[in-house]
Design a protein around this motif. Sequence first.
Motif, PDB file in Angstrom:
ATOM      1  N   THR A 118       0.818  -1.219   0.000  1.00  0.00           N
ATOM      2  CA  THR A 118       0.000   0.000   0.000  1.00  0.00           C
ATOM      3  C   THR A 118       0.847   1.263   0.000  1.00  0.00           C
ATOM      4  N   ASN A 119       2.119   1.084   0.398  1.00  0.00           N
ATOM      5  CA  ASN A 119       3.004   2.242   0.549  1.00  0.00           C
ATOM      6  C   ASN A 119       2.577   3.141   1.715  1.00  0.00           C
ATOM      7  N   LEU A 120       1.816   2.570   2.626  1.00  0.00           N
ATOM      8  CA  LEU A 120       1.362   3.338   3.784  1.00  0.00           C
ATOM      9  C   LEU A 120       2.236   3.030   4.988  1.00  0.00           C
ATOM     10  N   ASN A 121       2.486   4.051   5.765  1.00  0.00           N
ATOM     11  CA  ASN A 121       3.230   3.855   7.001  1.00  0.00           C
ATOM     12  C   ASN A 121       2.268   3.970   8.190  1.00  0.00           C
ATOM     13  N   PRO A 122       2.206   2.906   8.998  1.00  0.00           N
ATOM     14  CA  PRO A 122       1.221   2.903  10.097  1.00  0.00           C
ATOM     15  C   PRO A 122       1.478   3.969  11.160  1.00  0.00           C
ATOM     16  N   ARG A 123       2.619   4.664  11.073  1.00  0.00           N
ATOM     17  CA  ARG A 123       2.832   5.710  12.097  1.00  0.00           C
ATOM     18  C   ARG A 123       1.877   6.893  11.916  1.00  0.00           C
ATOM     19  N   TYR A 124       1.364   7.045  10.710  1.00  0.00           N
ATOM     20  CA  TYR A 124       0.427   8.158  10.472  1.00  0.00           C
ATOM     21  C   TYR A 124      -0.999   7.707  10.713  1.00  0.00           C
ATOM     22  N   ARG A 125      -1.601   8.244  11.753  1.00  0.00           N
ATOM     23  CA  ARG A 125      -2.976   7.844  12.077  1.00  0.00           C
ATOM     24  C   ARG A 125      -3.831   9.077  12.368  1.00  0.00           C
ATOM     25  N   PHE A 126      -5.129   8.876  12.297  1.00  0.00           N
ATOM     26  CA  PHE A 126      -6.025   9.969  12.695  1.00  0.00           C
ATOM     27  C   PHE A 126      -5.836  10.284  14.171  1.00  0.00           C
ATOM     28  N   ASP A 127      -5.637   9.250  14.975  1.00  0.00           N
ATOM     29  CA  ASP A 127      -5.636   9.519  16.412  1.00  0.00           C
ATOM     30  C   ASP A 127      -4.339  10.164  16.912  1.00  0.00           C
ATOM     31  N   ASN A 128      -3.299  10.205  16.072  1.00  0.00           N
ATOM     32  CA  ASN A 128      -2.152  11.024  16.502  1.00  0.00           C
ATOM     33  C   ASN A 128      -1.995  12.272  15.646  1.00  0.00           C
ATOM     34  N   PHE A 129      -3.062  12.636  14.988  1.00  0.00           N
ATOM     35  CA  PHE A 129      -3.097  13.896  14.249  1.00  0.00           C
ATOM     36  C   PHE A 129      -3.817  14.922  15.113  1.00  0.00           C
ATOM     37  N   VAL A 130      -3.127  15.963  15.468  1.00  0.00           N
ATOM     38  CA  VAL A 130      -3.728  16.957  16.352  1.00  0.00           C
ATOM     39  C   VAL A 130      -4.597  17.911  15.526  1.00  0.00           C
ATOM     40  N   VAL A 131      -5.840  18.019  15.947  1.00  0.00           N
ATOM     41  CA  VAL A 131      -6.768  18.833  15.177  1.00  0.00           C
ATOM     42  C   VAL A 131      -6.910  20.213  15.808  1.00  0.00           C
ATOM     43  N   GLY A 132      -6.738  21.220  15.003  1.00  0.00           N
ATOM     44  CA  GLY A 132      -6.951  22.600  15.464  1.00  0.00           C
ATOM     45  C   GLY A 132      -7.664  23.358  14.367  1.00  0.00           C
ATOM     46  N   GLN A 133      -7.804  24.657  14.585  1.00  0.00           N
ATOM     47  CA  GLN A 133      -8.532  25.471  13.608  1.00  0.00           C
ATOM     48  C   GLN A 133      -7.959  25.373  12.203  1.00  0.00           C
ATOM     49  N   SER A 134      -6.622  25.272  12.148  1.00  0.00           N
ATOM     50  CA  SER A 134      -5.964  25.345  10.850  1.00  0.00           C
ATOM     51  C   SER A 134      -6.212  24.125   9.964  1.00  0.00           C
ATOM     52  N   THR A 167       0.815  15.123   4.184  1.00  0.00           N
ATOM     53  CA  THR A 167       1.168  13.713   4.038  1.00  0.00           C
ATOM     54  C   THR A 167       0.615  12.894   5.209  1.00  0.00           C
ATOM     55  N   HIS A 168       0.743  13.454   6.387  1.00  0.00           N
ATOM     56  CA  HIS A 168       0.220  12.743   7.565  1.00  0.00           C
ATOM     57  C   HIS A 168      -1.264  12.431   7.379  1.00  0.00           C
ATOM     58  N   LEU A 169      -1.998  13.442   6.975  1.00  0.00           N
ATOM     59  CA  LEU A 169      -3.440  13.276   6.850  1.00  0.00           C
ATOM     60  C   LEU A 169      -3.804  12.293   5.730  1.00  0.00           C
ATOM     61  N   LEU A 170      -3.117  12.367   4.620  1.00  0.00           N
ATOM     62  CA  LEU A 170      -3.396  11.471   3.502  1.00  0.00           C
ATOM     63  C   LEU A 170      -3.083  10.025   3.888  1.00  0.00           C
ATOM     64  N   GLN A 171      -1.940   9.850   4.522  1.00  0.00           N
ATOM     65  CA  GLN A 171      -1.552   8.498   4.934  1.00  0.00           C
ATOM     66  C   GLN A 171      -2.524   7.967   5.987  1.00  0.00           C
ATOM     67  N   ALA A 172      -2.905   8.836   6.893  1.00  0.00           N
ATOM     68  CA  ALA A 172      -3.837   8.414   7.946  1.00  0.00           C
ATOM     69  C   ALA A 172      -5.168   7.988   7.328  1.00  0.00           C
ATOM     70  N   THR A 173      -5.571   8.688   6.286  1.00  0.00           N
ATOM     71  CA  THR A 173      -6.817   8.340   5.611  1.00  0.00           C
ATOM     72  C   THR A 173      -6.719   6.926   5.022  1.00  0.00           C
ATOM     73  N   GLY A 174      -5.605   6.678   4.356  1.00  0.00           N
ATOM     74  CA  GLY A 174      -5.394   5.347   3.799  1.00  0.00           C
ATOM     75  C   GLY A 174      -5.413   4.280   4.882  1.00  0.00           C
ATOM     76  N   ASN A 175      -4.708   4.560   5.964  1.00  0.00           N
ATOM     77  CA  ASN A 175      -4.668   3.590   7.071  1.00  0.00           C
ATOM     78  C   ASN A 175      -6.052   3.362   7.666  1.00  0.00           C
ATOM     79  N   GLU A 176      -6.848   4.421   7.720  1.00  0.00           N
ATOM     80  CA  GLU A 176      -8.184   4.278   8.292  1.00  0.00           C
ATOM     81  C   GLU A 176      -9.082   3.435   7.373  1.00  0.00           C
ATOM     82  N   PHE A 177      -8.971   3.614   6.070  1.00  0.00           N
ATOM     83  CA  PHE A 177      -9.719   2.763   5.139  1.00  0.00           C
ATOM     84  C   PHE A 177      -9.428   1.300   5.456  1.00  0.00           C
TER      85      PHE A 177
END
Length: 454
Positions: A118-134, A167-177
């Motif tokens: 998949t070329n995905l790295n499991p280190r990128y996840r939604f749950d370690n992505f900090v969400v803020g206004q930006s 990249t973090h968000l894109l990879q996390a999306t793939g991992n979440e799928f």
Amino acid sequence: MSQEIFATTWEKILQNIKDNIGSSLYRVWFSNLTPKSFHQGILKIEVPSKFVKDWLEKKFNALILKSIKEFIPEVKNIEFVVSSKPSNLTTYKKSSLKKITLTTTEKTLTIFETNPQTNLNPRYRFDNFVVGQSNELAFAACQAIVQSFGKTHNPLFIYGPVGVGKTHLLQATGNEFLRQNKNVKVKYATTEEFTNEFINALKNHTIEHFRNKFRDIDVLILDDVHFLSGKNSSQEELFHTFNCLYNLSKQIVFSSDRPPRVIPDIEERLKSRFEGGLVIDIQPPDYETRLAILKVKSQEKNIFLDDKIYDLIARKITDNIRELEGALNAVIFHYSKKEKFSLEKVEEIIKKFSKDYYRKISPKKIIKIIAEHYELKEDDIFKKTRTKHLVEIRQFLIYLLREISQLSYTSIGEILKKDHTTIIYAYEKVVKKMKNNSEFQQEIEILKSKILQS
Ligand code: ADP
Ligand code: MG
């Protein structure tokens, strides 16, 4: 209320807060709260430090009170009290900071490996992505496409400057799928990889294989599509790949450093495909998000620094989360060498990562260091001679004057006694060369670090 009943109610209150703000912010600010006493309508809540107290009061007071009242209507007000127990955070003494918790990470460090399929790295996840206004819109959009799967927001196009978490968000999306359904065929690639593989496939007559690889999938995630600028045959290939997947209602996600409209040298038909779904930007993070990111990142390493250090880094490094992490790692590195240090020392360490600091390095100094490095007299750099060596050195100089001192093209032109269009041309040439020539890039990195460390 009995202790046990209260404990379960408290759990529910916390869950409610977590649902409201997301798990990463929750982890940062709410993981160590304990209700202490309830008297005359006032609920006292113990928090681990004054820093946390201030933040909760400033940012989350209303939310906490509202969540509590929902479950315990008798509560009229809340008060935060700082725990008198020594916390696992460091204590701050005069100007010397001592660490309390610095477990070496060997035991806890997980090595994340990219999955070759998949070329995905499991280190990128939604749950370690900090969400803020930006980034909350982009985050929400990514979550939404995992739920709707190609039916809405197709393609999803996310753009923003370097280091803001695309990249973090894109990879996390793939991992979440994949987390939701391990049979989904997800493929992540940088656009550079896509382009290189395409060119190799043409050369090796394996185009069939290439096409299967990028078309026989359910989710295509292509990072940094601005890379396609000026690459006509790769653009055409992507256009067909896109149509093929899109017609089958497969999900497609793109990222770029700018909106589709303004990527230079891209075919109109591809631009309109990029724009055909949902286009969302990510901005550089605000202070609150930067602080939360620092805490999440060091928590992941099982390292806890003094809150004043996090505050300092978050105030100094403002645009780029990669730089923010770099600064944090540099500080942690100094800790691990068990050096005693003060806030002043921390400031010195992270200075090198901050844009303000860059601006303070004078052009004069850059010229001097480059001349020394190549054992030239400073005047030699400006001589009219056009030996390959000197031309290249002048290119380094132009690039570094812009990157480090952040001079305008016109000012650089004045220094080099050249027209500003010549400077723009030279600068862009260097940027291109850096992408394609790793030795050239390395040389620039060496010069840069010499300058920053001088
Ligand atoms: P970009 O692709 O936009 O250049 P990256 O996704 O590579 O940026 O992010 C740079 C670094 O910052 C990565 O290590 C990433 O994990 C981290 N990062 C970026 N945004 C966040 C965030 N919101 N929460 C946690 N880490 C983040
Ligand atoms: Mg990226």
